[in-house]
Write an enzyme that holds these catalytic residues in place. Structure first.
Site, PDB file in Angstrom:
ATOM      1  N   ASP A 203      41.244  41.300  27.964  1.00  0.00           N
ATOM      2  CA  ASP A 203      42.701  41.176  27.860  1.00  0.00           C
ATOM      3  C   ASP A 203      43.328  40.995  29.245  1.00  0.00           C
ATOM      4  OD1 ASP A 203      42.176  43.645  28.865  1.00  0.00           O
ATOM      5  OD2 ASP A 203      43.512  44.749  27.542  1.00  0.00           O
ATOM      6  N   CYS A 206      39.919  42.970  32.298  1.00  0.00           N
ATOM      7  CA  CYS A 206      38.489  43.268  32.164  1.00  0.00           C
ATOM      8  C   CYS A 206      37.831  43.594  33.501  1.00  0.00           C
ATOM      9  CB  CYS A 206      37.772  42.114  31.471  1.00  0.00           C
ATOM     10  SG  CYS A 206      37.842  40.547  32.357  1.00  0.00           S
ATOM     11  N   HIS A 416      35.455  36.760  32.867  1.00  0.00           N
ATOM     12  CA  HIS A 416      35.275  37.963  32.050  1.00  0.00           C
ATOM     13  C   HIS A 416      34.047  38.718  32.533  1.00  0.00           C
ATOM     14  CE1 HIS A 416      35.602  40.602  28.592  1.00  0.00           C
ATOM     15  NE2 HIS A 416      34.299  40.474  28.440  1.00  0.00           N
TER      16      HIS A 416
END
Length: 429
Positions: A203, A206, A416
């Site tokens: 979101d 991370c 991510h």
């Protein structure tokens, strides 16, 4: 039977005052007199069904023989819903009978579309069963709404439980494309060092989430820079020197007064210090891990910790920027950080980058260096898309201090980040 007769008599008395209204409606829609009687029977049947449901009275007399036969062949709710739509049909070319049903103590409109043939008696065999099926559909719809409300209120896991690395790789990368092959090769290399992986919620927080989770899960003491008395005074001290910090954006709190910003960030820093000390005081590794898992299930506290980290990054950036202006030696990444058009100074860095973390973007690679310096931790990252190159394993910073603790993450795209856990025994030796 006595209960049903009582309900029918009662409802008939109630509906007597509505006869004149129904007569006008019949004339308006051009319905025959028999159809108007069917409307009245429909309302009575719906109310009887409701009373039977509340009182637990069997309702076999309201169902037709065909309905009973079909219930044996398929599940009741599916059959009733299917037959309802088959019996009701589309509203075009049909007369509409609108009844009022009561749900959750309040009225709700329920529209039933029934074909009205020339012979009104043809409706009698299907009215009762359609009414019963209507209530079934209403109950299913209410159940679906309740389920949606419950699932939307549940907070998603920030850090998922452990999973074997190779099993995770097999699940995520099954194709035979060049990218999939590269990722599988990278995960196989990582599996030689670590046994498990923990997925991190994506979101735009991370990188902060994965780094902080790893740092807390292996913390044994409070960092020395966090023990300083000036630690909690950072917001007040910086705001007294830099007026532009008033435009700092907290999560879901875009505008605050100067005093409120200072007080809230101070609370976040105190919370970070408190949680860090609590976790580091736990000696048992299992209990320490459970404490971290519990902390990252508390949404309000979790995002407060991220705001504290972001402010520490801003403080570090200001120090590096001033050191370079005063001719002091700074790490290479600091020059790269302020060489960007969008962050030529700490004010721009705050506006265009730090304020956007968690909202419209995450940490860029150069900001991973800044995070490492702010926490005084070495962040080791396995960059899978760089497999078989010198950049497969990257350290932030590239020349860390020897006494800085190390946290290990893994990324597939430098955007991510997930967590690597359970170092293999051979690697530890």
């Amino acid at each position: 039977m006595r209960f049903c007769s009582f309900v029918r008599v009662t409802n008939s008395c109630i509906l007597q005052g509505q006869d004149s209204f129904q007569e006008r409606m019949r004339k308006m829609h051009g319905l025959p007199a028999g159809a108007a009687q069917m409307q009245k029977k429909t309302r009575i049947a719906m109310q009887v069904t409701k009373h039977e449901k509340e009182a637990g009275v069997p309702s076999n007399e309201l169902g037709s023989a065909n309905t009973v036969t079909e219930q044996k062949e398929q599940p009741a709710e599916e059959m009733r819903e299917e037959n309802l739509y088959r019996s009701i049909g589309e509203p075009e070319g049909r007369n509409r009978i609108k009844s009022l049903a009561t749900r959750d103590g309040g009225p709700r409109d329920c529209e039933i579309y029934l074909p009205v043939p020339d012979n009104p008696s043809a409706m009698e065999t299907s009215v009762d069963s359609v009414v019963r099926r209507t209530f079934v559909v209403m109950q299913k719809r209410e159940k679906m709404l309740h389920t949606c409300k419950t699932s939307s209120s549940e907070y998603k896991l920030s850090v998922a439980p452990e999973m074997d690395i190779l099993e995770y790789c097999e699940k995520e990368w099954r194709g035979n494309t060049p990218v999939a092959k590269r990722m599988r090769k990278g995960y196989e290399a990582v599996a030689q060092k670590f046994a498990s992986i923990r997925q991190v919620r994506g979101d735009n927080y991370c990188a902060l989430r994965a780094t902080l989770f790893q740092a807390l899960s292996q913390a044994t003491q409070l960092p020395h820079w966090m023990q300083s008395e000036d630690f909690t005074m950072l917001p007040e001290n910086l705001l007294s020197k830099y007026d532009w910090i008033k435009q700092w954006q907290l999560k879901q709190k875009p505008s605050r007064k100067t005093g409120e910003i200072s007080d809230e960030i101070k609370e976040y820093l105190l919370l970070l210090k408190k949680k860090w000390k609590c976790v580091s005081d736990i000696k048992c590794s299992v209990e320490k891990q459970e404490a971290c898992d519990e902390l990252f299930k508390n949404e309000e506290e979790e995002y407060s910790l991220y705001e504290a980290l972001k402010f520490l990054m801003l403080n570090t950036a200001i120090q590096l920027y001033n050191d370079e202006k005063n001719g002091r030696r700074v790490p290479i990444f600091s020059r790269l950080l302020f060489a960007r058009d969008t962050s030529s100074n700490p004010c721009q860095l705050m506006h265009n980058h730090l304020n956007q973390i968690g909202h419209s973007g995450g940490l860029e690679q150069v900001e991973m260096f800044l995070l490492a310096y702010a926490l005084q931790y070495t962040i080791q990252v396995y960059r899978l898309y760089k497999c078989s190159t010198d950049e497969f394993i990257t350290f932030y910073p590239s020349d860390p201090e020897e006494d800085w603790p190390v946290v290990t993450l893994v990324t597939e795209d430098d955007r991510h980040y997930n967590i690597l856990v359970r170092m293999c025994q051979e690697t530890m030796l």
